[in-house]
Design an enzyme around this catalytic site. Structure first.
Site, PDB file in Angstrom:
ATOM      1  N   SER A   7      -2.956   1.717 -12.030  1.00  0.00           N
ATOM      2  CA  SER A   7      -3.071   0.227 -11.666  1.00  0.00           C
ATOM      3  C   SER A   7      -3.226  -0.466 -12.712  1.00  0.00           C
ATOM      4  O   SER A   7      -3.965  -0.314 -13.743  1.00  0.00           O
ATOM      5  CB  SER A   7      -4.673   0.367 -10.837  1.00  0.00           C
ATOM      6  OG  SER A   7      -4.800  -0.903 -10.930  1.00  0.00           O
ATOM      7  N   HIS A  32       1.041   0.663  -9.780  1.00  0.00           N
ATOM      8  CA  HIS A  32       0.251   0.238  -8.765  1.00  0.00           C
ATOM      9  C   HIS A  32      -0.149  -1.161  -9.106  1.00  0.00           C
ATOM     10  O   HIS A  32      -0.670  -1.609 -10.252  1.00  0.00           O
ATOM     11  CB  HIS A  32      -0.971   1.077  -8.406  1.00  0.00           C
ATOM     12  CG  HIS A  32      -1.898   0.618  -7.487  1.00  0.00           C
ATOM     13  ND1 HIS A  32      -1.877   1.109  -5.766  1.00  0.00           N
ATOM     14  CD2 HIS A  32      -2.999  -0.079  -7.360  1.00  0.00           C
ATOM     15  CE1 HIS A  32      -2.673   0.433  -5.282  1.00  0.00           C
ATOM     16  NE2 HIS A  32      -3.589  -0.183  -6.237  1.00  0.00           N
ATOM     17  N   ASP A  34      -2.107  -4.511  -7.841  1.00  0.00           N
ATOM     18  CA  ASP A  34      -3.261  -5.005  -7.200  1.00  0.00           C
ATOM     19  C   ASP A  34      -3.178  -6.675  -7.055  1.00  0.00           C
ATOM     20  O   ASP A  34      -3.219  -7.272  -8.155  1.00  0.00           O
ATOM     21  CB  ASP A  34      -4.403  -4.578  -7.812  1.00  0.00           C
ATOM     22  CG  ASP A  34      -4.622  -3.060  -7.581  1.00  0.00           C
ATOM     23  OD1 ASP A  34      -4.928  -2.909  -6.457  1.00  0.00           O
ATOM     24  OD2 ASP A  34      -5.221  -2.457  -8.754  1.00  0.00           O
ATOM     25  N   MET A  36      -4.674  -9.804  -5.591  1.00  0.00           N
ATOM     26  CA  MET A  36      -6.089 -10.510  -4.940  1.00  0.00           C
ATOM     27  C   MET A  36      -6.098 -11.971  -4.645  1.00  0.00           C
ATOM     28  O   MET A  36      -5.424 -12.628  -5.784  1.00  0.00           O
ATOM     29  CB  MET A  36      -7.291  -9.865  -5.805  1.00  0.00           C
ATOM     30  CG  MET A  36      -7.191  -8.460  -6.269  1.00  0.00           C
ATOM     31  SD  MET A  36      -8.765  -8.065  -7.091  1.00  0.00           S
ATOM     32  CE  MET A  36      -8.558  -6.240  -7.525  1.00  0.00           C
ATOM     33  N   HIS A  65      -0.242  -3.320  -3.774  1.00  0.00           N
ATOM     34  CA  HIS A  65      -1.571  -3.342  -2.822  1.00  0.00           C
ATOM     35  C   HIS A  65      -1.933  -4.912  -2.841  1.00  0.00           C
ATOM     36  O   HIS A  65      -2.687  -5.260  -3.391  1.00  0.00           O
ATOM     37  CB  HIS A  65      -2.500  -2.696  -3.768  1.00  0.00           C
ATOM     38  CG  HIS A  65      -3.869  -2.342  -2.744  1.00  0.00           C
ATOM     39  ND1 HIS A  65      -5.082  -1.862  -3.425  1.00  0.00           N
ATOM     40  CD2 HIS A  65      -4.431  -2.621  -1.642  1.00  0.00           C
ATOM     41  CE1 HIS A  65      -6.047  -1.973  -2.598  1.00  0.00           C
ATOM     42  NE2 HIS A  65      -5.589  -2.341  -1.572  1.00  0.00           N
ATOM     43  N   MET A  67      -4.389  -7.315  -1.541  1.00  0.00           N
ATOM     44  CA  MET A  67      -5.906  -7.564  -0.846  1.00  0.00           C
ATOM     45  C   MET A  67      -5.881  -8.900  -0.915  1.00  0.00           C
ATOM     46  O   MET A  67      -6.607  -9.653  -1.427  1.00  0.00           O
ATOM     47  CB  MET A  67      -6.720  -7.118  -2.305  1.00  0.00           C
ATOM     48  CG  MET A  67      -6.996  -5.699  -2.168  1.00  0.00           C
ATOM     49  SD  MET A  67      -7.544  -4.986  -3.802  1.00  0.00           S
ATOM     50  CE  MET A  67      -6.096  -4.941  -4.680  1.00  0.00           C
ATOM     51  N   MET A 136      -9.209   3.829   0.658  1.00  0.00           N
ATOM     52  CA  MET A 136      -9.799   2.951  -0.587  1.00  0.00           C
ATOM     53  C   MET A 136     -11.257   3.805  -0.860  1.00  0.00           C
ATOM     54  O   MET A 136     -11.964   4.145   0.043  1.00  0.00           O
ATOM     55  CB  MET A 136     -10.428   1.465  -0.182  1.00  0.00           C
ATOM     56  CG  MET A 136      -9.411   0.355  -0.064  1.00  0.00           C
ATOM     57  SD  MET A 136      -8.364   0.285  -1.690  1.00  0.00           S
ATOM     58  CE  MET A 136      -9.560  -0.025  -3.005  1.00  0.00           C
ATOM     59  N   ASP A 174      -7.484   4.957  -3.966  1.00  0.00           N
ATOM     60  CA  ASP A 174      -7.606   4.085  -4.930  1.00  0.00           C
ATOM     61  C   ASP A 174      -9.380   3.791  -5.031  1.00  0.00           C
ATOM     62  O   ASP A 174      -9.711   3.246  -4.354  1.00  0.00           O
ATOM     63  CB  ASP A 174      -6.932   2.910  -4.318  1.00  0.00           C
ATOM     64  CG  ASP A 174      -6.778   1.819  -5.172  1.00  0.00           C
ATOM     65  OD1 ASP A 174      -7.356   2.044  -6.500  1.00  0.00           O
ATOM     66  OD2 ASP A 174      -6.309   0.659  -4.916  1.00  0.00           O
TER      67      ASP A 174
HETATM   68  C1  DX5 Z   1      -9.465  -2.134  -6.805  1.00  0.00           C
HETATM   69  C2  DX5 Z   1      -8.111  -1.892  -6.984  1.00  0.00           C
HETATM   70  C3  DX5 Z   1      -7.754  -0.614  -7.649  1.00  0.00           C
HETATM   71  C4  DX5 Z   1      -8.346  -0.570  -9.105  1.00  0.00           C
HETATM   72  C5  DX5 Z   1      -8.969   0.791  -9.187  1.00  0.00           C
HETATM   73  O1  DX5 Z   1      -9.897  -3.201  -5.793  1.00  0.00           O
HETATM   74  O2  DX5 Z   1      -7.662  -1.501  -5.717  1.00  0.00           O
HETATM   75  O3  DX5 Z   1      -6.379  -0.544  -7.491  1.00  0.00           O
HETATM   76  O4  DX5 Z   1      -7.650  -1.069 -10.119  1.00  0.00           O
HETATM   77  O5  DX5 Z   1      -9.726   0.764 -10.650  1.00  0.00           O
HETATM   78  P1  DX5 Z   1     -10.290   2.206 -11.065  1.00  0.00           P
HETATM   79  O6  DX5 Z   1      -9.247   3.223 -11.223  1.00  0.00           O
HETATM   80  O7  DX5 Z   1     -10.650   1.707 -12.357  1.00  0.00           O
HETATM   81  O8  DX5 Z   1     -11.451   2.436 -10.128  1.00  0.00           O
HETATM   82 ZN    ZN Z   2      -5.379  -1.133  -5.444  1.00  0.00          ZN
END
Ligand code: DX5
Ligand code: ZN
Length: 228
Positions: A7, A32, A34, A36, A65, A67, A136, A174
């Site tokens: 990620s 990956h 993320d 947000m 991903h 969010m 998750m 994740d």
């Molecule tokens: C959290 C993200 C993850 C995050 C995971 O909301 O969706 O992808 O980067 O980070 P680690 O592996 O550090 O828990």
């Molecule tokens: Zn993620």
């Protein structure tokens, strides 16, 4: 064989292209990404223009991903930017089945994500139509959080359902994934592992990726999860 998806949330955003190349060279299967929006989760990260720029730097599979609230408004932009897999949260989607169709029509694989507090029942009618379910293993929004063990039962149950019903569907996890938790989630049935801090926080990304891969355990079947 599991797939590893570093990620980039834990990468150095001032040199994202190099950071992506670094983990691809170290053996990453997916990148990956993320996304947000500051509403579905508190932080704001990156949008489709950044994905479009990164797309020029690598052929690696982009695992996006989302969010975000109103994920249906984002599919076209991320698909055009070069996403390969688009995963949205069932908690954010009004018409999740239609959204899966729209992701596929945009030329991408579709994934559906559920929070630690969301039951598998919420996606029961959707599993047969997605390429991936993202369970998750932390609450979404931040890297570096601690793995939540109660998610293991869900991984297990989903893995049996997919197997018993003959679906072609990956189980991605994740949050809080490191060699120790990788052993737990793979024995429960997960086959795509996201890791942010465990890979980008390490000095040697290849050693970190290899350590997670080496932790893979065979799927262990617990009878009490069988509904026969
Ligand atoms: C959290 C993200 C993850 C995050 C995971 O909301 O969706 O992808 O980067 O980070 P680690 O592996 O550090 O828990
Ligand atoms: Zn993620």
């Amino acid at each position: 064989m599991i797939k590893l998806a570093p990620s980039i949330l834990s990468a150095d955003f001032s040199k994202l292209g190099d950071e992506v190349r670094r983990v691809v060279d170290a053996g990453a299967d997916y990148i990956h990404i993320d996304v947000m929006d500051g509403t579905f989760v508190p932080n704001i990260t990156i949008g489709s223009p950044v994905v479009k720029s990164l797309r020029k730097t690598t052929k690696a599979t982009f695992d996006v991903h989302l969010m975000v609230e109103h994920p249906e408004t984002q599919v076209k932009a991320f698909a055009e930017a070069g996403a390969d897999i688009i995963t949205f949260h069932v908690e954010a989607a009004k018409h999740p089945h239609r959204l899966i169709q729209e992701i596929n029509e945009a030329g991408c694989k579709a994934g559906i994500a559920i929070d630690p507090g969301t039951s598998l029942a919420m996606i029961e009618e959707l599993v047969q139509d997605v390429d991936m379910v993202l369970i998750m293993t932390v609450n979404p929004g931040f890297g570096g959080q601690e793995f939540i063990p109660s998610t293991l039962d869900k991984i297990h149950m989903l893995s049996h359902e997919i197997h018993d019903l003959g679906y072609d569907c990956d189980i991605e996890v994740d949050g809080g994934i490191n060699p120790e938790t990788a052993a737990l989630v793979t024995s429960a049935g997960a086959n795509v592992l996201v890791a942010g801090s465990a890979i980008y926080g390490a000095d040697d990304a290849k050693a970190a990726i290899d350590a997670i891969r080496a932790a893979e355990q065979p799927h262990v079947c617990h009878d009490h999860h069988h509904e026969e």
